[in-house]
Design a protein around this motif. Structure first.
Motif, PDB file in Angstrom:
ATOM      1  N   PHE A   1      -8.306  36.897  32.826  1.00 44.56           N
ATOM      2  CA  PHE A   1      -7.909  38.089  33.581  1.00 44.56           C
ATOM      3  C   PHE A   1      -8.087  39.387  32.798  1.00 44.56           C
ATOM      4  N   CYS A   2      -8.344  39.261  31.479  1.00 47.01           N
ATOM      5  CA  CYS A   2      -8.479  40.452  30.642  1.00 47.01           C
ATOM      6  C   CYS A   2      -9.695  40.254  29.743  1.00 47.01           C
TER       7      CYS A   2
ATOM      8  N   CYS B   1      -2.591  35.228  26.062  1.00 43.44           N
ATOM      9  CA  CYS B   1      -3.139  36.576  26.152  1.00 43.44           C
ATOM     10  C   CYS B   1      -2.014  37.565  25.869  1.00 43.44           C
TER      11      CYS B   1
ATOM     12  N   CYS C   1      -1.606  40.137  29.240  1.00 38.94           N
ATOM     13  CA  CYS C   1      -0.998  39.767  30.527  1.00 38.94           C
ATOM     14  C   CYS C   1      -0.139  38.511  30.418  1.00 38.94           C
TER      15      CYS C   1
ATOM     16  N   CYS D   1      -9.298  35.715  27.735  1.00 40.44           N
ATOM     17  CA  CYS D   1      -8.395  35.540  28.867  1.00 40.44           C
ATOM     18  C   CYS D   1      -9.227  35.680  30.149  1.00 40.44           C
TER      19      CYS D   1
END
Ligand code: ATP
Ligand code: ZN
Length: 611
Positions: free
Chosen positions: A344-345, A360, A363, A342
């Motif tokens: 963002f992660c 994901c 999130c 991901c």
């Protein structure tokens, strides 16, 4: 003029001073202004006139917090490192004119001799642990205790990990206690909550069954708290204050003087070590189970389909457990070995074929399934670690004459859908149920002849000192859904069959051996504290944890086990660092936690999760 310390509800701030023309009893809920905004607070102490000007309390409200609640909230604020306002916000205040109605009832349950022994043991101990095998009839003992509680004119709280998941339990309670029992969890409507609170204050309700928030309801005559499936981690709150409802139940027991009973077939080491225990062995109904192993690679094997076929031929139902949702947990590049992550992660995304997407699970970010590896451009990328959706699909193809149902959070989104599926399963309209942890939660169905358990090696291999305890408990709970009446089989896919062979038939021996392993290192012998920093800027998050480590140096009784990047080093675009500390002294650990007053740093005392 009178001056008071006011704890602001839901605010992390320390209590502030306000003035009032009339005297106010402690525990009164008031409205005050803070930076021109109106907010609610609670009177917690009368104080001397301060040297500064303070604002006047604008309004007092009817509901209030009695002194016992103030005392419990003080403990929570101290122990779980939050403000008094945050701790008080957990509690529902009392209505001023609560009534109490005495009633007597009789329920139709006759306990077996062993169950009666357990009951007598519980009666004789203010706090106890009922360590009863799956299907041994713990629930019926609880029911008898609730009956007794009502007949003594007392109220009881029945905590369950996820009552939403077990409509069966709801039905059992309603059947025995009718309108004396109310069900409470965070997803019931505001209207329903209001109704329950009003019934409570009119004395109509004697038993509250619910999830961890039920512990904080206004019960004036509380005499008993039962914590079912006490090993379940959902008793621990994942947000500030990160309290554990099971531990708080024990504390409430001491402070309020009510009886506390913990129950489980797989109790935690901590409870087993500390609490007087009654061991209830065997199943209530005549039953027999046979455990088999499959050491093949992760996935559907011949042995498995054969076992399923055999159960289906015998007109039995089958449950299949996997710890993973979606079709596949990861998509992996054959050339560079990386999972598609991901953005963002720092976790791999899972394949959901029904949406043709990668998702994901941290999130919820979703994107199209890529054709080439985004890192190295290689065209050979493969799906790895099968999930429930994939297994359901494969089994539907293989056993096309039978009904296969997926049972996880993706498939079961509403309570209605949940009851539908469970009632279909109960009526044998479903032959094979494929699900995640949701399958393990205390279901009592008599037609299950086979439980297939996949993917447990990944759980066993997690870097957590509790992974053995957690995995064994989970496997035992799922295995316990099969053969509750009559003959049942369990098939476990694992390369660690030695471990399971040794302990599946004797969880008590496991606990005893585990105590030796934990000695001088881990709970229940040591106290642990986890401090976590999170920030959008990586260097800022790191700087914060470095500061925490520096503060730790002033506490000689606190040992820093380690600090640095968290296991999952980024979630929802925030970088995460952690420091793990342990100590023999609870007091020293808490003093350290309170000394770390840094924005963006959170304390988790007695942590259960290390991801
Ligand atoms: N005294 C009793 N009289 C009649 N039926 C009973 C009695 N005790 C238990 N049973 C039945 O035995 C079955 C298993 O009992 P129960 O569900 O209470 O087990 P449990 O210990 O709560 O199991 P688990 O830990 O798996 O949730 C149930 O169907 C229950 O109705
Ligand atoms: Zn994400």
């Amino acid at each position: 003029m009178f001056y008071y310390h006011i704890a602001l509800l839901k605010s992390p701030l320390s209590p502030l001073t306000y003035q009032s023309e009339q005297t106010l009893p402690l525990g009164t809920i008031v409205e005050v202004t803070l930076s021109k905004r109106t907010t609610q607070g609670v009177v917690i102490a009368e104080v001397e006139k301060p040297s500064f000007e303070c604002e006047t309390i604008s309004l007092t409200c009817k509901p209030f917090y009695p002194s016992k609640t103030l005392e419990l909230a003080r403990f929570i604020a101290e122990y779980y490192v939050c403000s008094l306002g945050e701790a008080l916000s957990l509690f529902v205040p009392y209505a001023s004119n609560a009534l109490h109605v005495n009633e007597t009832i009789t329920i139709e349950i006759t306990l077996s001799t062993e169950q009666q022994k357990a009951y007598d043991f519980i009666e004789a101990h203010p706090t106890s642990l009922l360590f009863g095998d799956t299907g041994s009839g713990k629930t019926e003992i609880y029911m008898k205790l609730f009956e007794q509680s009502i007949n003594e004119g007392k109220q009881a709280i029945f905590l369950l990990p996820e009552i939403g998941l077990t409509p069966q339990m709801k039905n059992r309670l309603k059947h025995h206690f009718g309108t004396h029992v109310a069900i409470w969890h965070s997803k019931i409507s505001a209207k329903k909550k209001e109704q329950i609170l009003s019934d409570l204050s009119e004395g109509k309700i004697s038993i509250i069954a619910g999830t961890r928030s039920a512990l904080f309801l206004p019960l004036q005559h509380l005499g008993l708290i039962v914590v079912d499936e006490e090993h379940d981690e959902s008793y621990k709150s994942g947000n500030r204050p990160r309290y554990n409802a099971k531990d708080l139940a024990l504390l409430f027991g001491q402070k309020i003087g009510c009886k506390v009973l913990l129950g489980s077939a797989t109790p935690t080491l901590g409870s087993f070590h500390k609490i007087p225990t009654f061991r209830l062995k065997g199943t209530f109904f005549e039953s027999q189970s046979h455990i088999m192993y499959d050491d093949g690679e992760h996935g559907l094997s011949f042995k498995m389909t054969q076992a399923i076929q055999k159960a289906l031929n015998a007109k039995k139902q089958v449950i299949v457990f996997l710890p993973t949702r979606a079709n596949f947990k990861y998509i992996t590049c054959k050339s560079c070995g990386a999972n598609v992550e991901c953005p963002f992660c720092s976790v791999g995304m899972s394949i959901h074929h029904n949406m043709n997407a990668l998702k994901c699970h941290y999130c919820n970010y979703t994107e199209v399934i890529p054709k080439i590896c985004p890192k190295c451009g290689c065209e050979e990328i493969v799906a790895t670690r099968m999930g429930t959706a994939e297994v359901s699909q494969k089994l539907s193809e293989h056993f096309s004459e039978h009904v296969v149902q997926q049972f996880d959070r993706d498939e079961v989104r509403t309570e209605k859908k949940l009851s539908e599926i469970l009632s279909d399963f109960n009526e044998h309209k479903i032959d094979i149920m494929v699900g995640t942890q949701m399958l393990s939660k205390g279901h009592d169905y008599h037609g299950v002849g086979l439980a297939v358990i996949l993917g447990v090696d990944a759980l066993l291999g997690m870097s957590d000192f509790r992974s053995r305890e957690k995995t064994l408990a989970l496997v035992l709970q799922i295995a316990g859904r099969a053969g509750r009446k009559g003959y049942g089989e369990v098939l476990i896919q694992s390369k660690n069959s030695e471990f399971f062979k040794q302990y599946l038939s004797d969880f008590e021996q496991f606990l005893k051996d585990e105590l030796v392993f934990r000695k001088n290192l881990y709970p229940p012998f040591k106290k642990m504290l986890r401090l976590m920093s999170a920030h959008v800027k990586d260097e800022k998050a790191k700087e914060l944890i470095d500061k925490v480590a520096l503060i730790a140096q002033s506490f000689p009784q606190v040992e820093v086990v380690g600090f640095g990047k968290a296991n999952i080093s980024k979630i929802a675009n925030k970088y995460r660092y952690e420091l793990l500390a342990r100590s023999d002294s609870s007091k020293a650990l808490l003093e350290f936690a309170h000394a770390v007053k840094l924005l963006h740093v959170e304390a988790d005392i007695d942590p259960l999760s290390f991801s």
